[in-house]
Design an enzyme around this catalytic site. Structure first.
Site, PDB file in Angstrom:
ATOM      1  N   HIS A  95       0.831  -1.209   0.000  1.00  0.00           N
ATOM      2  CA  HIS A  95       0.000   0.000   0.000  1.00  0.00           C
ATOM      3  C   HIS A  95       0.855   1.245   0.000  1.00  0.00           C
ATOM      4  O   HIS A  95       2.043   1.223   0.328  1.00  0.00           O
ATOM      5  CB  HIS A  95      -0.915   0.015   1.234  1.00  0.00           C
ATOM      6  CG  HIS A  95      -0.146   0.121   2.526  1.00  0.00           C
ATOM      7  ND1 HIS A  95       0.486  -0.953   3.108  1.00  0.00           N
ATOM      8  CD2 HIS A  95       0.098   1.174   3.343  1.00  0.00           C
ATOM      9  CE1 HIS A  95       1.085  -0.568   4.228  1.00  0.00           C
ATOM     10  NE2 HIS A  95       0.877   0.724   4.386  1.00  0.00           N
ATOM     11  N   ASP A  97       0.533   5.231   1.743  1.00  0.00           N
ATOM     12  CA  ASP A  97      -0.181   5.744   2.913  1.00  0.00           C
ATOM     13  C   ASP A  97      -1.136   6.885   2.546  1.00  0.00           C
ATOM     14  O   ASP A  97      -0.794   7.779   1.762  1.00  0.00           O
ATOM     15  CB  ASP A  97       0.811   6.233   3.971  1.00  0.00           C
ATOM     16  CG  ASP A  97       1.517   5.067   4.658  1.00  0.00           C
ATOM     17  OD1 ASP A  97       0.962   3.960   4.655  1.00  0.00           O
ATOM     18  OD2 ASP A  97       2.619   5.274   5.188  1.00  0.00           O
ATOM     19  N   HIS A 251       4.642   0.122   0.233  1.00  0.00           N
ATOM     20  CA  HIS A 251       5.417  -0.641   1.205  1.00  0.00           C
ATOM     21  C   HIS A 251       4.589  -1.774   1.780  1.00  0.00           C
ATOM     22  O   HIS A 251       3.353  -1.793   1.665  1.00  0.00           O
ATOM     23  CB  HIS A 251       5.997   0.262   2.297  1.00  0.00           C
ATOM     24  CG  HIS A 251       4.990   1.157   2.946  1.00  0.00           C
ATOM     25  ND1 HIS A 251       4.538   2.326   2.362  1.00  0.00           N
ATOM     26  CD2 HIS A 251       4.326   1.048   4.117  1.00  0.00           C
ATOM     27  CE1 HIS A 251       3.653   2.902   3.161  1.00  0.00           C
ATOM     28  NE2 HIS A 251       3.507   2.144   4.225  1.00  0.00           N
ATOM     29  N   ARG A 266       5.559   7.083  13.372  1.00  0.00           N
ATOM     30  CA  ARG A 266       5.519   7.619  11.997  1.00  0.00           C
ATOM     31  C   ARG A 266       5.069   9.069  11.955  1.00  0.00           C
ATOM     32  O   ARG A 266       4.066   9.431  12.577  1.00  0.00           O
ATOM     33  CB  ARG A 266       4.572   6.790  11.121  1.00  0.00           C
ATOM     34  CG  ARG A 266       4.641   7.192   9.650  1.00  0.00           C
ATOM     35  CD  ARG A 266       3.663   6.385   8.806  1.00  0.00           C
ATOM     36  NE  ARG A 266       2.446   7.116   8.571  1.00  0.00           N
ATOM     37  CZ  ARG A 266       1.281   6.558   8.213  1.00  0.00           C
ATOM     38  NH1 ARG A 266       1.187   5.252   8.059  1.00  0.00           N
ATOM     39  NH2 ARG A 266       0.226   7.304   7.996  1.00  0.00           N
TER      40      ARG A 266
HETATM   41  C1  OGA Z   1       3.244   2.662   7.944  1.00  0.00           C
HETATM   42  C2  OGA Z   1       3.442   1.243   7.731  1.00  0.00           C
HETATM   43  C3  OGA Z   1       5.325  -0.130   8.033  1.00  0.00           C
HETATM   44  C4  OGA Z   1       6.071  -0.757   9.160  1.00  0.00           C
HETATM   45  O1  OGA Z   1       3.772   3.198   8.917  1.00  0.00           O
HETATM   46  O2  OGA Z   1       2.583   3.281   7.118  1.00  0.00           O
HETATM   47  O3  OGA Z   1       2.863   0.670   6.848  1.00  0.00           O
HETATM   48  O4  OGA Z   1       7.093  -1.376   8.874  1.00  0.00           O
HETATM   49  N1  OGA Z   1       4.352   0.701   8.517  1.00  0.00           N
HETATM   50  O5  OGA Z   1       5.638  -0.626  10.302  1.00  0.00           O
HETATM   51 MN    MN Z   2       1.837   2.204   5.583  1.00  0.00          MN
END
Ligand code: OGA
Ligand code: MN
Length: 276
Positions: A95, A97, A251, A266
């Site tokens: 996906h 974000d 990702h 994040r």
């Molecule tokens: C995000 C996600 C990836 C992770 O923070 O958007 O998909 O490795 N995380 O935690």
């Molecule tokens: Mn993500």
């Protein structure tokens, strides 16, 4: 600052900079151009506090406050992804974000706080490399299509509505973020490169196509972007900080570490409205 390219398609490890300190203008623009060139930048040993993390991200644009994910107690722009037995991970699908808003994020900065003994790696893929690998016929088939993206697809009540408070928050988030349309192929506003902008988590349909054809094209594109040749995989160490260009990458976070816990922070930097 030095950058070491990790794969032909995507990713560079960057050293020679302390991200806990305020950036000077050359460092800021240096990071921005490395990001456009490599799509994902990996910085090691950057123990930023939530405030430093937010201030670092704010160098690159306005920050997004997520309508569903919990945030740090003091810094609402820092999402806390705390997963384990009681809150199983659900980012194990490809996906981008926050595509469900009019101007989706240009990038995200993810900091590893607490890691399982092994597992919990993350992969990123280049949607530019994936687009380049399509033949001309397929490129022209998808050229002028538009897709719908829906928060409700990625944040189902079964996972995100377990308490009355969570259900109310989710309902409010859905109301505030109805399905939205973006081009299937978008142009990167800085590099001018084109790439695929549909993903398995959020994209529900292609507007111009009949339901069967829409499902077929989405199925093809969402599996095509995941081809290993377009990707890089990162094995986290505590306080690694990763900056990805969220416009034309996707990702995937491995969900292979239960019963262990994994905590990530994040910051999400808003970008421009996607265009063809
Ligand atoms: C995000 C996600 C990836 C992770 O923070 O958007 O998909 O490795 N995380 O935690
Ligand atoms: Mn993500």
């Amino acid at each position: 600052m030095q950058a070491e390219q990790l794969t032909p398609a995507i990713g560079a490890k960057v050293s020679g900079i302390d991200l806990c300190e305020p950036l000077n203008p050359e460092q800021r623009s240096g990071i921005e151009s490395l990001l456009v060139e490599h799509h994902v930048l990996f910085f090691e040993n950057q123990p930023v506090t939530p405030r430093q993390h937010r201030d670092l991200a704010a160098n690159f644009g306005k920050l997004h406050v997520h309508p569903v994910y919990p945030h740090d107690a003091e810094v609402e722009e820092i999402i806390v992804l705390d997963t384990g037995v009681d809150n199983p991970p659900d980012n194990d699908s490809w996906h981008t974000d926050v595509p469900f808003i009019e101007s989706p994020p240009m990038g995200c900065l993810l900091s590893a706080r607490l890691l399982p003994p092994s597992g919990g790696d993350t992969m990123w893929t280049s949607c530019i490399a994936a687009y380049d690998a399509l033949d001309d016929e397929y490129k022209s088939l998808i050229e002028n299509l538009t897709a719908e993206h829906d928060l409700a697809k990625a944040f189902p009540e079964s996972h995100y509505g377990k308490t009355p408070e969570a259900r109310a928050q989710l309902a409010a988030a859905r109301k505030k973020n109805p399905p939205i349309r973006h081009p299937v192929v978008r142009t990167h506003p800085v590099s001018g490169k084109r790439g695929i902008y549909v993903n398995a988590n959020f994209t529900t349909r292609i507007i111009e196509l009949e339901p069967d054809k829409s499902a077929e094209v989405l199925g093809f594109l969402t599996s095509h972007v995941a081809r290993p040749e377009f990707t890089v995989r990162w094995k986290w160490k505590q306080y690694d900080l990763v900056f990805w260009d969220n416009r034309l990458t996707q990702h995937y976070a491995f969900a292979d570490y239960l019963p262990h816990r994994r905590v990530m922070h994040r910051a999400t930097i808003l970008g421009d409205k996607p265009y063809r």
